[in-house]
Motif scaffolding. Structure first.
Motif, PDB file in Angstrom:
ATOM      1  N   GLU A   1      29.960  37.772 148.020  1.00 48.38           N
ATOM      2  CA  GLU A   1      29.398  36.803 147.486  1.00 48.38           C
ATOM      3  C   GLU A   1      30.167  36.148 146.338  1.00 48.38           C
ATOM      4  OE1 GLU A   1      26.070  35.380 148.505  1.00 48.38           O
ATOM      5  OE2 GLU A   1      26.433  36.324 150.648  1.00 48.38           O
ATOM      6  N   CYS A   2      30.677  36.537 145.533  1.00 45.97           N
ATOM      7  CA  CYS A   2      31.242  36.185 144.233  1.00 45.97           C
ATOM      8  C   CYS A   2      32.739  36.399 144.508  1.00 45.97           C
ATOM      9  CB  CYS A   2      30.940  37.004 143.458  1.00 45.97           C
ATOM     10  SG  CYS A   2      30.441  36.705 141.617  1.00 45.97           S
TER      11      CYS A   2
ATOM     12  N   TRP B   1      32.203  32.192 140.737  1.00 40.42           N
ATOM     13  CA  TRP B   1      30.639  30.652 142.150  1.00 40.42           C
ATOM     14  C   TRP B   1      30.894  32.266 143.458  1.00 40.42           C
ATOM     15  CZ3 TRP B   1      32.292  26.228 141.540  1.00 40.42           C
ATOM     16  CH2 TRP B   1      33.625  25.176 140.940  1.00 40.42           C
ATOM     17  N   ASP B   2      29.220  31.507 143.637  1.00 40.51           N
ATOM     18  CA  ASP B   2      28.313  32.040 144.436  1.00 40.51           C
ATOM     19  C   ASP B   2      29.366  31.517 145.899  1.00 40.51           C
ATOM     20  OD1 ASP B   2      26.384  31.655 146.580  1.00 40.51           O
ATOM     21  OD2 ASP B   2      25.487  33.257 145.287  1.00 40.51           O
ATOM     22  N   LYS B   3      29.610  31.683 146.986  1.00 42.93           N
ATOM     23  CA  LYS B   3      30.774  31.355 147.229  1.00 42.93           C
ATOM     24  C   LYS B   3      29.290  30.069 148.366  1.00 42.93           C
ATOM     25  CE  LYS B   3      28.300  33.636 152.129  1.00 42.93           C
ATOM     26  NZ  LYS B   3      29.060  34.240 152.984  1.00 42.93           N
TER      27      LYS B   3
ATOM     28  N   ASP C   1      28.192  27.736 146.574  1.00 40.06           N
ATOM     29  CA  ASP C   1      27.944  27.214 145.127  1.00 40.06           C
ATOM     30  C   ASP C   1      28.966  25.577 145.763  1.00 40.06           C
ATOM     31  OD1 ASP C   1      27.448  28.160 143.336  1.00 40.06           O
ATOM     32  OD2 ASP C   1      28.464  29.088 142.668  1.00 40.06           O
TER      33      ASP C   1
ATOM     34  N   GLU D   1      32.132  43.783 141.527  1.00 42.00           N
ATOM     35  CA  GLU D   1      30.846  42.867 141.033  1.00 42.00           C
ATOM     36  C   GLU D   1      29.532  43.779 140.640  1.00 42.00           C
ATOM     37  OE1 GLU D   1      27.846  40.379 140.188  1.00 42.00           O
ATOM     38  OE2 GLU D   1      30.332  39.919 139.998  1.00 42.00           O
TER      39      GLU D   1
ATOM     40  N   ASP E   1      26.161  39.247 145.048  1.00 41.52           N
ATOM     41  CA  ASP E   1      25.851  38.156 144.955  1.00 41.52           C
ATOM     42  C   ASP E   1      26.327  36.822 143.826  1.00 41.52           C
ATOM     43  OD1 ASP E   1      23.924  38.885 143.823  1.00 41.52           O
ATOM     44  OD2 ASP E   1      22.080  38.294 145.042  1.00 41.52           O
ATOM     45  N   CYS E   2      26.618  37.668 142.835  1.00 41.69           N
ATOM     46  CA  CYS E   2      26.584  36.331 141.706  1.00 41.69           C
ATOM     47  C   CYS E   2      25.531  35.763 141.078  1.00 41.69           C
ATOM     48  CB  CYS E   2      27.612  35.696 142.166  1.00 41.69           C
ATOM     49  SG  CYS E   2      29.825  35.697 141.534  1.00 41.69           S
ATOM     50  N   SER E   3      24.977  36.958 140.948  1.00 42.96           N
ATOM     51  CA  SER E   3      23.335  36.172 140.325  1.00 42.96           C
ATOM     52  C   SER E   3      23.304  37.289 138.125  1.00 42.96           C
ATOM     53  CB  SER E   3      22.133  37.351 141.207  1.00 42.96           C
ATOM     54  OG  SER E   3      22.696  38.780 140.503  1.00 42.96           O
TER      55      SER E   3
END
Length: 240
Positions: A113-114, A132-134, A136, A215, A220-222
């Motif tokens: 999702e990143c 970006w998180d998808k 956002d 990632e 998940d872009c955390s």
């Protein structure tokens, strides 16, 4: 997708040899639609070389190397001319190729999702870049600079070491330091190459950039965890 490149010169020998096993099993990988890489040196290694040692390297680089987007190359088209096999002296055989490449790569893509994000670049001494998180607002994949990660010496990766642009000032074998701008790596040719007078070989290079974005630890872009991950590469010398 796989790009097949044919040329009388080696069009682009992308030899990022970290396997996907260089990254933790929990990492998430994804495709790149843009993957701009810079190679500064290409050398052939004589018979007797190994994946960890290039014996009597012969510099076959053209014009100081090249930069190219290997994700956008159509089948049968040249990404860049970076080396010339005709520079290899006659009377010897070569079994490996050694390359020097920048750790910084310009990438557009996503992992899980990143999404890569413009202006949110990585750095030589950080684990990864933010993205970006998808979910956002306004999230789309954008061009960003991601880096091949640094790591301590590991016996699984004796095919490479960190370096400068000339393939000098080397890190200990199987490691990349936070200060290394480039890395030097070795790949075995599918068959030994023996130059023949009056003969110019055809070099076949295939790229798969379907898992070129990594990632770190999650998808998940955390965290700031976007890295350059290696495409699969095959290089064959034919028509000797």
């Amino acid at each position: 997708m796989i790009k097949n490149l044919f040329s009388k010169l080696i069009t682009f020998s992308f030899c990022l040899v970290l396997s996907s096993n260089s990254y933790a099993a929990t990492n998430v990988k994804g495709a790149a639609t843009q993957l701009i890489v810079t190679m500064t040196k290409v050398q052939l290694c004589e018979s007797g070389s190994t994946i960890s040692n290039c014996l009597n390297p012969i510099d076959i680089t053209v014009d100081g190397g090249a930069t190219a987007d290997i994700a956008s190359v159509a089948a049968g088209a040249a990404a860049a001319t970076v080396a010339d096999f005709s520079k290899a002296p006659l009377g010897k055989s070569y079994t490996h190729i050694q390359t020097v490449m920048s750790r910084a790569m310009t990438i557009t893509g996503q992992a899980g999702e990143c999404y890569t994000k413009s202006g949110a670049d990585g750095a030589l001494n950080t684990a990864g870049a933010t993205g970006w998180d998808k979910d956002d607002s306004g999230a789309v994949t954008q061009s960003a600079t991601l880096y091949v990660p640094f790591f301590a010496a590991n016996s699984n990766y004796t095919m490479m070491e960190g370096s400068d642009a000339n393939g000098e000032n080397l890190a200990p074998n199987s490691s990349v330091r936070t200060t290394d701008t480039h890395f030097r790596s070795r790949n075995a040719l599918t068959l030994p190459y023996t130059p023949v007078a009056g003969s110019s070989p055809t070099v076949f290079v295939a790229f798969d950039t379907s898992i070129a974005v990594n990632e770190l630890d999650d998808g998940d872009c955390s965290d700031a965890g976007l890295q350059a991950a290696p495409p699969t590469v095959t290089l064959t010398v034919q028509g000797q």
